[in-house]
Design a protein around this motif. Structure first.
Motif, PDB file in Angstrom:
ATOM      1  N   TYR A   7       8.154  13.618  -2.455  1.00 31.04           N
ATOM      2  CA  TYR A   7       8.608  12.636  -3.441  1.00 31.04           C
ATOM      3  C   TYR A   7       9.524  13.368  -4.407  1.00 31.04           C
ATOM      4  O   TYR A   7       9.143  14.403  -4.977  1.00 31.04           O
ATOM      5  CB  TYR A   7       7.422  12.054  -4.207  1.00 31.04           C
ATOM      6  N   ALA A  34      12.269   8.647  -5.712  1.00 35.33           N
ATOM      7  CA  ALA A  34      11.626   7.676  -6.605  1.00 35.33           C
ATOM      8  C   ALA A  34      12.378   7.525  -7.925  1.00 35.33           C
ATOM      9  O   ALA A  34      11.841   6.949  -8.877  1.00 35.33           O
ATOM     10  CB  ALA A  34      10.178   8.099  -6.863  1.00 35.33           C
ATOM     11  N   GLU A  39       7.785   1.710  -8.083  1.00 34.96           N
ATOM     12  CA  GLU A  39       6.666   1.547  -7.144  1.00 34.96           C
ATOM     13  C   GLU A  39       6.474   2.812  -6.309  1.00 34.96           C
ATOM     14  O   GLU A  39       5.346   3.164  -5.951  1.00 34.96           O
ATOM     15  CB  GLU A  39       6.843   0.317  -6.252  1.00 34.96           C
ATOM     16  N   LYS A  40       7.548   3.521  -6.007  1.00 34.74           N
ATOM     17  CA  LYS A  40       7.434   4.782  -5.265  1.00 34.74           C
ATOM     18  C   LYS A  40       6.839   5.872  -6.158  1.00 34.74           C
ATOM     19  O   LYS A  40       6.045   6.690  -5.706  1.00 34.74           O
ATOM     20  CB  LYS A  40       8.789   5.237  -4.715  1.00 34.74           C
ATOM     21  N   GLN A  42       4.746   5.298  -8.589  1.00 34.34           N
ATOM     22  CA  GLN A  42       3.325   4.951  -8.682  1.00 34.34           C
ATOM     23  C   GLN A  42       2.584   5.363  -7.415  1.00 34.34           C
ATOM     24  O   GLN A  42       1.462   5.880  -7.480  1.00 34.34           O
ATOM     25  CB  GLN A  42       3.153   3.448  -8.942  1.00 34.34           C
ATOM     26  N   GLU A  43       3.216   5.148  -6.266  1.00 32.49           N
ATOM     27  CA  GLU A  43       2.625   5.580  -4.987  1.00 32.49           C
ATOM     28  C   GLU A  43       2.384   7.090  -5.003  1.00 32.49           C
ATOM     29  O   GLU A  43       1.315   7.566  -4.605  1.00 32.49           O
ATOM     30  CB  GLU A  43       3.573   5.207  -3.851  1.00 32.49           C
ATOM     31  N   THR A  46      -0.522   7.918  -7.341  1.00 29.61           N
ATOM     32  CA  THR A  46      -1.792   7.522  -6.743  1.00 29.61           C
ATOM     33  C   THR A  46      -2.214   8.527  -5.675  1.00 29.61           C
ATOM     34  O   THR A  46      -3.372   8.945  -5.636  1.00 29.61           O
ATOM     35  CB  THR A  46      -1.683   6.106  -6.134  1.00 29.61           C
ATOM     36  N   ARG A  47      -1.275   8.930  -4.840  1.00 30.88           N
ATOM     37  CA  ARG A  47      -1.588   9.874  -3.761  1.00 30.88           C
ATOM     38  C   ARG A  47      -1.885  11.276  -4.277  1.00 30.88           C
ATOM     39  O   ARG A  47      -2.782  11.950  -3.774  1.00 30.88           O
ATOM     40  CB  ARG A  47      -0.435   9.976  -2.764  1.00 30.88           C
TER      41      ARG A  47
END
Length: 85
Positions: A7, A34, A39-40, A42-43, A46-47
């Motif tokens: 990312y 991102a 949203e990327k 946030q992904e 989260t990961r």
């Protein structure tokens, strides 16, 4: 060789350095930019449970950011992780 997911965001020197190292290893690289996609981001958070860029995954294993990636390279673990099937 497992897929490497990184990312990134634009104009990030750490992102560029990490990509350069991974490309030198001929890693199967998927870059997720991102910069303009919340949203990327946030992904990624989260990961990885981290907010800084880059965040790097080898297969399903979170290896961390740029400093973590270079630490793996220094201690010889990066090649082992990239060779895992």
């Amino acid at each position: 060789m497992p897929k490497v997911t990184i990312y990134t965001r634009q104009f990030c020197g750490f992102c560029s350095a990490a990509i350069g190292l991974l490309q030198s290893k001929d890693a199967d690289l998927e870059e997720i930019d991102a910069t303009f996609e919340p949203e990327k981001r946030q992904e990624m958070m989260t990961r990885s449970r981290r907010q800084t860029f880059p965040q790097i995954f080898i297969g399903d294993t979170h290896v961390g950011g740029c400093d973590d990636l270079f630490a793996l390279e220094r201690n010889g673990e990066l090649d082992r992780l990239l060779a895992a099937s």
